[in-house]
Scaffold this motif. Structure first.
Motif, PDB file in Angstrom:
ATOM      1  N   LEU A 119      67.893  74.133  66.591  1.00 50.05           N
ATOM      2  CA  LEU A 119      68.637  75.365  66.854  1.00 50.05           C
ATOM      3  C   LEU A 119      68.602  76.222  65.600  1.00 50.05           C
ATOM      4  O   LEU A 119      69.097  75.821  64.544  1.00 50.05           O
ATOM      5  N   GLN A 120      68.000  77.402  65.707  1.00 53.43           N
ATOM      6  CA  GLN A 120      67.977  78.312  64.581  1.00 53.43           C
ATOM      7  C   GLN A 120      69.378  78.877  64.338  1.00 53.43           C
ATOM      8  O   GLN A 120      70.177  79.002  65.251  1.00 53.43           O
ATOM      9  N   ARG A 121      69.640  79.203  63.073  1.00 54.01           N
ATOM     10  CA  ARG A 121      70.968  79.673  62.720  1.00 54.01           C
ATOM     11  C   ARG A 121      70.899  80.882  61.795  1.00 54.01           C
ATOM     12  O   ARG A 121      69.901  81.076  61.088  1.00 54.01           O
ATOM     13  N   ASP A 122      71.964  81.665  61.809  1.00 56.20           N
ATOM     14  CA  ASP A 122      72.036  82.873  60.985  1.00 56.20           C
ATOM     15  C   ASP A 122      72.920  82.680  59.763  1.00 56.20           C
ATOM     16  O   ASP A 122      72.688  83.276  58.719  1.00 56.20           O
TER      17      ASP A 122
ATOM     18  N   ARG B  93      71.437  71.160  71.548  1.00 55.11           N
ATOM     19  CA  ARG B  93      72.411  72.248  71.424  1.00 55.11           C
ATOM     20  C   ARG B  93      71.926  73.539  72.086  1.00 55.11           C
ATOM     21  O   ARG B  93      72.720  74.357  72.529  1.00 55.11           O
ATOM     22  N   ALA B  94      70.605  73.742  72.135  1.00 54.72           N
ATOM     23  CA  ALA B  94      70.079  74.974  72.726  1.00 54.72           C
ATOM     24  C   ALA B  94      70.545  75.150  74.160  1.00 54.72           C
ATOM     25  O   ALA B  94      70.894  76.262  74.577  1.00 54.72           O
ATOM     26  N   SER B  95      70.569  74.077  74.935  1.00 53.75           N
ATOM     27  CA  SER B  95      70.998  74.190  76.331  1.00 53.75           C
ATOM     28  C   SER B  95      72.474  74.541  76.418  1.00 53.75           C
ATOM     29  O   SER B  95      72.897  75.290  77.306  1.00 53.75           O
TER      30      SER B  95
ATOM     31  N   TYR C 246      64.892  76.838  68.849  1.00 52.39           N
ATOM     32  CA  TYR C 246      65.436  77.849  69.762  1.00 52.39           C
ATOM     33  C   TYR C 246      66.171  78.933  68.986  1.00 52.39           C
ATOM     34  O   TYR C 246      67.030  78.648  68.143  1.00 52.39           O
ATOM     35  N   ARG C 247      65.851  80.179  69.275  1.00 57.02           N
ATOM     36  CA  ARG C 247      66.540  81.337  68.698  1.00 57.02           C
ATOM     37  C   ARG C 247      67.465  81.927  69.755  1.00 57.02           C
ATOM     38  O   ARG C 247      67.028  82.420  70.794  1.00 57.02           O
ATOM     39  N   ALA C 248      68.778  81.845  69.520  1.00 61.52           N
ATOM     40  CA  ALA C 248      69.757  82.356  70.471  1.00 61.52           C
ATOM     41  C   ALA C 248      69.768  83.875  70.448  1.00 61.52           C
ATOM     42  O   ALA C 248      69.454  84.503  69.435  1.00 61.52           O
TER      43      ALA C 248
END
Length: 326
Positions: A154-157, A127-129, A42-44
């Motif tokens: 969960l993708q992160r920056d 964590r995406a939810s 998931y990309r926030a």
């Protein structure tokens, strides 16, 4: 016994070598599948900062999360924190913390973060939810993921790895031969390795924990305690807490360690710690508040990190927000 072995090299460790090899193959394959896009992540819509580690046990992640929330809030951001909520069982997921949320529902660390910072905090195994809930319902513009370095769904920056400066990487072997969740090479891929205590290496960020005055577990009132005291710690590495009390001059009668995230038995604690003042960690206090005796206290701590590192992190975050059009 197993934790004792993780911080030394013995022939006994080699009994676990086949399991460590299997663990290495599975974790490497899993990460590879995520990186190749074979497993969806998931990309926030807002920047995500992950705070984690590559070893099992307490390294000091929660003070770093608290430091980040304070830094970002003062810089004009609206941060939110997501966590798995380990040790808790919420009525539903994702679960948004509120003033009456308990450690039994959300886990001790998320409750500590919420009570200390007052920022939006949500927990969920996925964590995406939790991220989606905070963005949609709370209007946060940056996410801090507590203990999510290996949560590749969960993708992160930005990734920050926290290391115990005294125990470091233990014997340097993967679980169950040693304490490593991933190989040491993983540390070369994070933005910064934050060294909690001990001697930081030139390429690491030095962090120290600054103790604050004791606070009463029941009333939160500040006080100064003298004379003999008892100490309790249900954290990943209790000796660090006990040593910090000794360094501050406290005379410890009992030093009682419990398992990390352990749910306490009220009667047992009240009987064991009735004679002298009891000092515990803030993480333990959130689980004891409803049944604490009058002479129970907790020690808040605040992470101290270099200003240069804070400036660097904010600059990188500004570039990320500019790139996403936020």
């Amino acid at each position: 016994m197993i934790e004792w072995l993780w911080y030394r090299r013995s022939w006994i460790n080699w009994l676990f070598a086949p399991l460590a090899l299997l663990f290495a193959l599975l974790t490497t394959a899993r990460r590879g599948l995520y990186r190749a896009g074979w497993i969806r992540s998931y990309r926030a819509p807002v920047p995500v900062i992950v705070v984690g580690n590559i070893t099992v046990g307490g390294n000091g992640k929660t003070p770093v999360v608290l430091w980040l929330v304070d830094l970002l809030t003062k810089a004009g951001y609206r941060p939110g924190v997501v966590s798995r909520g380990y040790g808790g069982k919420a009525p539903h997921y994702p679960y948004l913390l509120h003033s009456a949320a308990t450690a039994a529902e959300a886990g001790d660390e998320p409750v500590l973060i919420y009570q200390r910072c007052g920022c939006p905090v949500a927990v969920a195994p996925k964590r995406a939810s939790a991220v989606q809930l905070l963005v949609e319902q709370c209007g946060v513009d940056v996410i801090i993921c507590d203990d999510g370095l290996q949560h590749y769904a969960l993708q992160r920056d930005i990734e920050l790895a926290v290391m115990d400066g005294e125990r470091r990487l233990g014997n340097g072997w993967l679980m169950p031969m040693g304490p490593l969740r991933e190989t040491p090479s993983r540390l070369r891929q994070v933005m910064a390795v934050i060294c909690n205590g001990g001697q930081a290496r030139p390429d690491e960020i030095k962090m120290s924990l600054q103790p604050a005055p004791l606070r009463n577990v029941r009333t939160n009132h500040v006080a100064i305690i003298t004379g003999a005291v008892d100490a309790l710690a249900g954290i990943g590495y209790p000796p660090r807490f006990f040593n910090s009390l000794l360094q501050q001059g406290y005379a410890l009668n009992q030093q009682v360690a419990y398992a990390d995230h352990q749910q306490f038995n009220a009667g047992e604690l009240q009987q064991r710690f009735a004679l002298r003042p009891l000092i515990m960690t803030e993480k333990d206090a959130v689980k004891c508040r409803d049944f604490a005796l009058e002479n129970w206290w907790y020690l808040p701590v605040t992470a101290q990190l270099p200003d240069k590192f804070a400036t660097r992190l904010l600059a990188q975050l500004k570039e990320l927000r500019h790139g996403t059009g936020l």
